[in-house]
Design an enzyme around this catalytic site. Sequence first.
Site, PDB file in Angstrom:
ATOM      1  N   ARG A  98      17.635  30.447 -54.534  1.00 14.30           N
ATOM      2  CA  ARG A  98      16.676  30.092 -53.487  1.00 14.30           C
ATOM      3  C   ARG A  98      16.629  28.589 -53.258  1.00 14.30           C
ATOM      4  NH1 ARG A  98      11.379  28.527 -53.231  1.00 14.30           N
ATOM      5  NH2 ARG A  98      10.952  28.815 -55.465  1.00 14.30           N
ATOM      6  N   GLU A 155      13.469  17.772 -50.868  1.00 13.41           N
ATOM      7  CA  GLU A 155      13.693  18.337 -52.183  1.00 13.41           C
ATOM      8  C   GLU A 155      15.167  18.711 -52.328  1.00 13.41           C
ATOM      9  OE1 GLU A 155      10.899  21.429 -53.042  1.00 13.41           O
ATOM     10  OE2 GLU A 155       9.162  20.164 -52.664  1.00 13.41           O
ATOM     11  N   ARG A 171      19.208  24.274 -57.504  1.00  6.41           N
ATOM     12  CA  ARG A 171      18.439  24.503 -58.724  1.00  6.41           C
ATOM     13  C   ARG A 171      19.254  25.135 -59.843  1.00  6.41           C
ATOM     14  NH1 ARG A 171      12.587  26.738 -56.520  1.00  6.41           N
ATOM     15  NH2 ARG A 171      11.701  24.682 -56.060  1.00  6.41           N
ATOM     16  N   LEU A 225       7.016  30.045 -50.100  1.00 11.41           N
ATOM     17  CA  LEU A 225       5.776  30.186 -49.322  1.00 11.41           C
ATOM     18  C   LEU A 225       6.091  30.553 -47.874  1.00 11.41           C
ATOM     19  CD1 LEU A 225       3.632  27.168 -50.601  1.00 11.41           C
ATOM     20  CD2 LEU A 225       3.352  29.588 -51.176  1.00 11.41           C
ATOM     21  N   HIS A 285      13.674  27.338 -62.854  1.00  6.42           N
ATOM     22  CA  HIS A 285      13.404  25.984 -62.377  1.00  6.42           C
ATOM     23  C   HIS A 285      13.801  25.001 -63.461  1.00  6.42           C
ATOM     24  CE1 HIS A 285      11.459  22.511 -60.607  1.00  6.42           C
ATOM     25  NE2 HIS A 285      11.218  23.220 -59.518  1.00  6.42           N
ATOM     26  N   HIS A 293      11.374  31.122 -62.854  1.00  8.87           N
ATOM     27  CA  HIS A 293      10.583  30.627 -61.724  1.00  8.87           C
ATOM     28  C   HIS A 293      10.458  31.622 -60.572  1.00  8.87           C
ATOM     29  CE1 HIS A 293       8.718  27.689 -59.146  1.00  8.87           C
ATOM     30  NE2 HIS A 293       9.711  27.695 -58.281  1.00  8.87           N
ATOM     31  N   GLY A 320       5.590  22.306 -54.626  1.00  8.25           N
ATOM     32  CA  GLY A 320       6.338  21.443 -53.725  1.00  8.25           C
ATOM     33  C   GLY A 320       5.839  21.451 -52.297  1.00  8.25           C
ATOM     34  N   GLU A 341       7.669  37.611 -53.082  1.00 10.60           N
ATOM     35  CA  GLU A 341       8.658  37.565 -54.158  1.00 10.60           C
ATOM     36  C   GLU A 341       9.105  38.934 -54.628  1.00 10.60           C
ATOM     37  OE1 GLU A 341       9.371  35.295 -58.446  1.00 10.60           O
ATOM     38  OE2 GLU A 341       7.560  34.888 -57.283  1.00 10.60           O
TER      39      GLU A 341
END
Length: 501
Positions: free
Chosen positions: A368, A115, A278, A374, A229, A333, A52, A357
């Site tokens: 999250r 998103e 999510r 990132l 995910h 994910h 993403g 992570e």
Amino acid sequence: MTGEPRETELLVVGSGIAGCAAALAGARAGASVTLATKATRPEESTSYWAQGGIAVSRGDAEQFKRDIIAASDGLADETAVDVLVESADEAVEDVLVETLGVDFDGDDGHEYAREAAHSEPRILHVDAATGKHLLGPFMSHLESHDDVEILADTAALELVTAEGRVHGAMLEQNGEWAPCLAGATVLATGGVGACYGRTTNPPTAAGDGVAMAALAGADTADMEYVQFHPTAFAGEDGDDRGTFLLSEAVRGEGALLRNADGERFMPDYHEDAELAPRDVVARAVRAERERTGGVSLDVGPVDFEAEFPGLASACRDRGVDIEAGIPVAPAEHFLCGGVAVDTEGRTSLDQLYAVGECARTGVHGANRLASTSLLEGLVWGLRAGEAAAGNEPVAVEVPELRDSDPSLPDSFAEEKFIRLRRVMDDYVGIERTPSDLDRAAGVLRRLKGEIDAYIRTRTSRSLYELRNACIAALLITRAARENETSRGCHHLVEEAAADAD
């Protein structure tokens, strides 16, 4: 010990964005840095697989903070979130734009995508393969740095500890192992995807950092919050390891989720429909797959070929009729918990840091927000690398790793991994019950005992990876069993409802 011992001021384990950022910051602070990574090429890092993009505040840190806390189901640590949102823009501009020259999409590199659970477009991206375009330049930059040594195809087997302080790690390369003594050690080993059958992680994501830190006595937290995910490519039965992610950005551009009856179902589950958090979307996709037999991503409202050429190519390579919809299913994910750290990545053990992570910063709470992984890795990597610099290695007694018994068959570890993944998929997945968690804990304890018996007299990377994955799985299961409240991606269901399913 079969290899040559090493010494370094700063040892970084892992080469995703968090590890690279820690190495860069350590070198900038004047430390000699050794970066050890199991990867032999960038695509073996979890960060490389990030599609993403990377979220920034766009000058509105308060709204960004509100979105993160809302997505976390209210469990995010506000102090940690403040650090993230207030550091975001500067970190991205300094490292990714000015130092690495990443060419984000848009005429001026500032085409922002939206998103799920973001209140506005704020995600910088490169096609739907942002991680790929960050990691290559980052590793190349570090390779050219005089103060950074990169050890590829190198695994950390366990930490070297003495009197509550971490002094580096035992490293394995080409079947030989030796200590790397360090003034400070940063774990940046990624997630736990290898513990599950269907995952968006690379096969190397075996929970190494969490397991090694826990064995050394470091605190962990929020391990029950494993994010799934909602839109991973659903391959043929038995081909789950070959899945890939259909980026959340596709839904952000207008793609719709439809069940096997062709019905759009997300408005029935949440007012934000396809752009709900999510955990909500993942549970809805799972439910509709079970109820109707399948779920597909309808990309008709999107200029899919033009906007996401990499994903379109991946679908065509698998024989997908894109116009008929792309079959999707939830996949493991991201681990929202991990080794407990402060705002500079410090763990409960002296001179041990964790970032990315494998670390629990508190930013994610129970779930999250999209495209913050990132960013979290970048921000905490920079902070930890700077804080960890300035320490000299100290000579200490190192652990003796034995290899006195015959080697196990090549298939041994993979067969045990299959057993481990089956347990986690069946009992510690998107929805859990207390009895399932008890069942999983019992199986995992027996499996760990079996692995421990082998590891006492054998040293191999695959065996240590298996041990680490089993420990990570046990930590997830125990934390889930102890937490009786459903929040975010830790979702408990009543025993009667589970039996009915």
